[in-house]
Scaffold this motif. Structure first.
Motif, PDB file in Angstrom:
ATOM      1  N   LYS A 391      39.238  48.808  56.506  1.00  0.00           N
ATOM      2  CA  LYS A 391      39.074  47.919  55.359  1.00  0.00           C
ATOM      3  C   LYS A 391      39.157  48.698  54.058  1.00  0.00           C
ATOM      4  CE  LYS A 391      36.081  44.673  57.821  1.00  0.00           C
ATOM      5  NZ  LYS A 391      34.742  44.043  57.868  1.00  0.00           N
ATOM      6  N   ALA A 392      39.986  48.184  53.144  1.00  0.00           N
ATOM      7  CA  ALA A 392      40.049  48.780  51.811  1.00  0.00           C
ATOM      8  C   ALA A 392      38.832  48.349  51.009  1.00  0.00           C
ATOM      9  CB  ALA A 392      41.329  48.347  51.111  1.00  0.00           C
ATOM     10  N   ARG A 393      38.419  49.210  50.110  1.00  0.00           N
ATOM     11  CA  ARG A 393      37.236  48.932  49.306  1.00  0.00           C
ATOM     12  C   ARG A 393      37.611  48.023  48.132  1.00  0.00           C
ATOM     13  NH1 ARG A 393      33.149  53.729  47.524  1.00  0.00           N
ATOM     14  NH2 ARG A 393      31.755  52.563  46.164  1.00  0.00           N
ATOM     15  N   ILE A 394      36.761  47.043  47.844  1.00  0.00           N
ATOM     16  CA  ILE A 394      36.986  46.158  46.717  1.00  0.00           C
ATOM     17  C   ILE A 394      36.160  46.656  45.540  1.00  0.00           C
ATOM     18  CG2 ILE A 394      36.642  43.812  45.846  1.00  0.00           C
ATOM     19  CD1 ILE A 394      37.416  42.757  48.543  1.00  0.00           C
ATOM     20  N   HIS A 395      36.852  47.026  44.456  1.00  0.00           N
ATOM     21  CA  HIS A 395      36.189  47.636  43.312  1.00  0.00           C
ATOM     22  C   HIS A 395      35.745  46.610  42.271  1.00  0.00           C
ATOM     23  CE1 HIS A 395      37.985  51.286  44.942  1.00  0.00           C
ATOM     24  NE2 HIS A 395      39.170  50.732  44.852  1.00  0.00           N
ATOM     25  N   HIS A 396      36.454  45.521  42.176  1.00  0.00           N
ATOM     26  CA  HIS A 396      36.301  44.597  41.060  1.00  0.00           C
ATOM     27  C   HIS A 396      35.325  43.468  41.364  1.00  0.00           C
ATOM     28  CE1 HIS A 396      39.884  43.543  43.576  1.00  0.00           C
ATOM     29  NE2 HIS A 396      39.157  42.451  43.735  1.00  0.00           N
ATOM     30  N   THR A 397      34.904  42.788  40.302  1.00  0.00           N
ATOM     31  CA  THR A 397      34.160  41.550  40.470  1.00  0.00           C
ATOM     32  C   THR A 397      35.168  40.420  40.674  1.00  0.00           C
ATOM     33  OG1 THR A 397      34.174  40.953  38.127  1.00  0.00           O
ATOM     34  CG2 THR A 397      32.373  42.376  38.899  1.00  0.00           C
ATOM     35  N   GLU A 398      34.675  39.286  41.128  1.00  0.00           N
ATOM     36  CA  GLU A 398      35.552  38.140  41.349  1.00  0.00           C
ATOM     37  C   GLU A 398      36.151  37.659  40.032  1.00  0.00           C
ATOM     38  OE1 GLU A 398      34.425  33.891  42.940  1.00  0.00           O
ATOM     39  OE2 GLU A 398      34.528  35.311  44.612  1.00  0.00           O
ATOM     40  N   ALA A 399      35.355  37.648  38.968  1.00  0.00           N
ATOM     41  CA  ALA A 399      35.851  37.184  37.673  1.00  0.00           C
ATOM     42  C   ALA A 399      36.983  38.068  37.167  1.00  0.00           C
ATOM     43  CB  ALA A 399      34.709  37.149  36.658  1.00  0.00           C
ATOM     44  N   GLN A 400      36.858  39.381  37.353  1.00  0.00           N
ATOM     45  CA  GLN A 400      37.887  40.298  36.869  1.00  0.00           C
ATOM     46  C   GLN A 400      39.221  40.053  37.559  1.00  0.00           C
ATOM     47  OE1 GLN A 400      37.147  44.480  37.519  1.00  0.00           O
ATOM     48  NE2 GLN A 400      38.802  45.119  36.154  1.00  0.00           N
ATOM     49  N   VAL A 401      39.213  39.947  38.868  1.00  0.00           N
ATOM     50  CA  VAL A 401      40.488  39.787  39.573  1.00  0.00           C
ATOM     51  C   VAL A 401      41.076  38.401  39.339  1.00  0.00           C
ATOM     52  CG1 VAL A 401      39.659  38.939  41.827  1.00  0.00           C
ATOM     53  CG2 VAL A 401      41.674  40.402  41.708  1.00  0.00           C
ATOM     54  N   ILE A 402      40.216  37.388  39.173  1.00  0.00           N
ATOM     55  CA  ILE A 402      40.731  36.052  38.864  1.00  0.00           C
ATOM     56  C   ILE A 402      41.394  36.051  37.494  1.00  0.00           C
ATOM     57  CG2 ILE A 402      39.999  33.710  38.247  1.00  0.00           C
ATOM     58  CD1 ILE A 402      38.153  33.716  40.616  1.00  0.00           C
ATOM     59  N   ALA A 439      45.837  49.813  33.585  1.00  0.00           N
ATOM     60  CA  ALA A 439      44.947  50.629  32.753  1.00  0.00           C
ATOM     61  C   ALA A 439      43.619  49.922  32.508  1.00  0.00           C
ATOM     62  CB  ALA A 439      45.628  50.945  31.423  1.00  0.00           C
ATOM     63  N   ARG A 440      43.675  48.651  32.161  1.00  0.00           N
ATOM     64  CA  ARG A 440      42.444  47.926  31.842  1.00  0.00           C
ATOM     65  C   ARG A 440      41.586  47.714  33.092  1.00  0.00           C
ATOM     66  NH1 ARG A 440      40.323  45.780  27.466  1.00  0.00           N
ATOM     67  NH2 ARG A 440      42.157  46.354  26.259  1.00  0.00           N
ATOM     68  N   TYR A 441      42.197  47.681  34.248  1.00  0.00           N
ATOM     69  CA  TYR A 441      41.450  47.517  35.500  1.00  0.00           C
ATOM     70  C   TYR A 441      40.416  48.634  35.643  1.00  0.00           C
ATOM     71  CZ  TYR A 441      40.703  46.910  40.556  1.00  0.00           C
ATOM     72  OH  TYR A 441      40.154  46.716  41.807  1.00  0.00           O
ATOM     73  N   LEU A 442      40.855  49.881  35.485  1.00  0.00           N
ATOM     74  CA  LEU A 442      39.936  51.024  35.574  1.00  0.00           C
ATOM     75  C   LEU A 442      38.993  51.065  34.381  1.00  0.00           C
ATOM     76  CD1 LEU A 442      39.000  53.716  36.829  1.00  0.00           C
ATOM     77  CD2 LEU A 442      40.830  54.843  35.529  1.00  0.00           C
TER      78      LEU A 442
END
Length: 645
Positions: A391-402, A439-442
């Motif tokens: 399983k890959a690790r999920i770094h983001h919150t749900e709001a961020q990826v949406i 860039a903004r993701y990190l």
């Protein structure tokens, strides 16, 4: 019964009546279980949320009842009343009723150590402890474990003094305790305790007030919302869901996977002993509510994997305490609504979903999710230090990826023109915003941006990306330095698990240093450049051992081989043994991002590392890491990045 007119704001147009009725816990359990000897039954409306309370909160509720504290009222709606009895819908109180039902089935799970009398512990230990190391804590823990193991408070369940003493004295060789007077004394002092536990745990006769509403069913969601406005358990989506059930016309769903997720949810609740209004396990649902559609959509999306670089990736957590809101949130944001607007604009905006258009909305949504996964795949698809899991690790919150998915969705599909694809402009636009998104993701994860305000930031995010606003080197420097110095101040004595920001930062740094082939064929470890063992020896009171500047990504065989040595201590021995050459060391240096001179302070004839030399090393290497990141993200440096003191 006291009957009175329900007082509401005139805008609510509520003219129903309420009456107050006192129900016992036994009444409620019998009504849920549809026992023959009860004159009414209770069912759960479709707009009610899933069971959500954790074990601790459930225990607190039962403890309140045991202490005869009030736990609030239930709201019931009269669905049907005839000579055969009355059917009530449980409009408010699902969490409490589910806890009562759970307690009726497994009462011993709600036993707490507060119910154990300290005098009992003292007396038991006094009798046993003449020749045995039998402490108060051991005694208490054994009582707790025994009560939790039995299934009920009756003799047939083994809830007897004899069984308790047998459990308490397990492993004790004293014959008097096992068969003589001591055992009789132990059973005698235990009996009153067991009687008291049984008495306090019998909550059948505890009384709960129920507000019974018999007016227009269209008013139920309004009452439901008013009752729950002060609570923290309902999300915005759940508030709206109650309203949609009675206000909007039923809709058709053509996606069989979504239908399966909806029925699975109801079947799970039925298997727990609940009855769902208008649904049985043998029935087929033909018309659905918006609530059900978004529920199923969210669950379907969570289970959908995306293939990126020959790896299956998911952008969403497989399980989530508020999983029902994913479908609602992603649909609202992709179609250009804020969460607050959606309840007012639902019919007009979501008509695209209900049209018979061969699942067009879902196809567009999946394409946007796949594109988002491709954009982020260099940083989310690989696994580091996860040797036993794929399983890959999920770094983001749900709001961020949406927010990212919605940005992609809206540049590709025209939400004002039946989701017509913007073929000409899409590819050009995507090429321009891709590096900005990466860039903004990190950047956002390092500064904890989405964890603070969540969905309220989505509009701002989309505007930032659409206006092609880049993050300049000064903004990056400020965020990175604050992060670095926060970790530098920590006094760590052991290896710690790595934070999401640390994990992701390393992926950005190494994305072009490790090829896809290497990543697929080798296991890489996140490891310390200055080994933990050296730091523990030199700094027994702790230092920033797990600082990002002391971490690198290296192949598993090299990491296991060097063990507690630095790269150069290990390399020198390998060269002397003829097992490594200079070229191999240079290849390793590319991953360590160090040179021999950088680590001279901690090996060779030097036996001690000072705080100053170690922190200087961290400062210099973190500056190098920042430069590497700026290169990877093509950040134009107006001035040479530096640490801000």
């Amino acid at each position: 019964m006291h009957k009175k007119k329900l007082k509401m704001d005139s805008k609510s147009n509520i003219k129903g009546y309420t009456e107050t009725k006192i129900l016992t816990v036994k009444d409620i359990i019998n009504a849920i279980n549809k026992e023959d000897n009860i004159a009414f039954e209770i069912v759960i409306p479709k707009f009610q949320r899933s069971l959500r309370w954790d074990k601790e909160r459930k225990k607190k509720l039962i403890t309140s009842i045991k202490n005869d504290f009030p736990i609030g009222s239930l709201l019931l709606y009269v669905y049907n009343a005839d000579k055969n009895g009355t059917t009530y819908g449980l409009i408010d109180g699902l969490q409490r009723v589910s806890t009562l039902k759970s307690h009726s089935e497994n009462p011993t799970e709600y036993f707490t150590d507060d119910e154990i009398d300290n005098q009992l512990i003292f007396d038991i230990v006094r009798i046993i402890n003449k020749e045995e190391e039998f402490t108060n804590d051991l005694c208490k823990n054994r009582i707790i474990s025994w009560v939790e193991e039995v299934k009920g408070f009756g003799n047939k369940d083994g809830f007897t003094p004899s069984k308790l003493i047998t459990h308490l004295t397990k492993g004790i060789k004293d014959i008097g305790i096992n068969r003589g007077n001591k055992r009789d004394d132990l059973e005698e002092i235990s009996a009153p305790f067991l009687d008291k536990v049984k008495e306090t745990s019998t909550i059948d006769n505890y009384q709960i007030p129920a507000i019974i509403y018999s007016g227009d069913s269209n008013n139920l969601p309004i009452i439901f919302e008013l009752l729950n406005k002060q609570g923290i358990l309902l999300s915005k989506y759940e508030m709206f869901a109650a309203t949609w059930t009675s206000i909007y016309e039923p809709i058709n769903i053509s996606n069989k996977d979504i239908i399966t997720e909806i029925t699975n949810k109801y079947n799970d609740m039925i298997n727990q002993g609940y009855e769902i209004e208008g649904y049985t396990q043998d029935s087929e649902i033909l018309d659905f509510t918006y609530f059900e559609y978004f529920l199923g959509l969210g669950k379907w999306l969570r289970k959908s994997n995306i293939n990126t670089n020959n790896k299956l990736t998911s952008l969403f957590l497989k399980t989530n305490p508020k999983e029902e809101s994913l479908g609602f949130n992603i649909s609202a944001v992709c179609l250009g609504l804020s969460i607050e607007q959606i309840n007012k604009k639902l019919p007009n905006t979501f008509q695209i979903i209900t049209k018979d258009n061969d699942k067009l909305f879902e196809k567009c949504l999946k394409l946007s999710i796949e594109t988002t996964a491709e954009i982020l795949s260099p940083y989310i698809s690989a696994k580091l230090n996860k040797h036993t899991s794929s399983k890959a690790r999920i770094h983001h919150t749900e709001a961020q990826v949406i927010a990212i998915i919605a940005t992609v969705f809206q540049i590709r599909f025209d939400i004002k023109n039946n989701l017509k694809e913007n073929i000409k402009s899409y590819k050009k636009e995507l090429k321009e915003i891709k590096p900005l998104i990466q860039a903004r993701y990190l950047y956002d994860i390092i500064r904890g941006y989405w964890s603070r305000k969540g969905y309220s930031l989505i509009s701002e995010y989309k505007n930032t990306i659409n206006k092609k606003r880049e993050i300049n080197s000064h903004e990056w420097g400020s965020v990175l330095d604050e992060w670095f110095y926060t970790t530098l101040e920590r006094k760590e004595k052991t290896r710690k698990s790595f934070s999401t920001a640390t994990y992701l930062f390393l992926k950005y740094i190494y994305v072009n240093r490790i090829t896809v082939f290497e990543e697929n064929s080798e296991t890489f470890h996140i490891e310390h450049i200055i080994p933990i063992e050296k730091l523990q020896k030199n700094f027994p009171d702790g230092i920033s051992m797990n600082n990002i500047a002391n971490l690198c990504l290296i192949p598993k065989p090299l990491n296991l081989g060097k063990s507690s040595k630095t790269l150069y201590e290990y390399a020198d021995k390998q060269i002397k043994a003829g097992k490594m050459n200079i070229d191999e060391i240079k290849e390793h240096e590319k991953l360590f991002m160090t040179e021999r001179k950088d680590l001279e302070f901690c090996y060779g004839n030097r036996k001690t590392i000072t705080e100053e030399t170690y922190e200087n090393f961290l400062l210099e290497r973190f500056t190098q890491l920042k430069l590497e990141l700026f290169t990877q993200l093509r950040i134009e440096k107006t001035n040479e990045p530096k640490l801000f003191y």
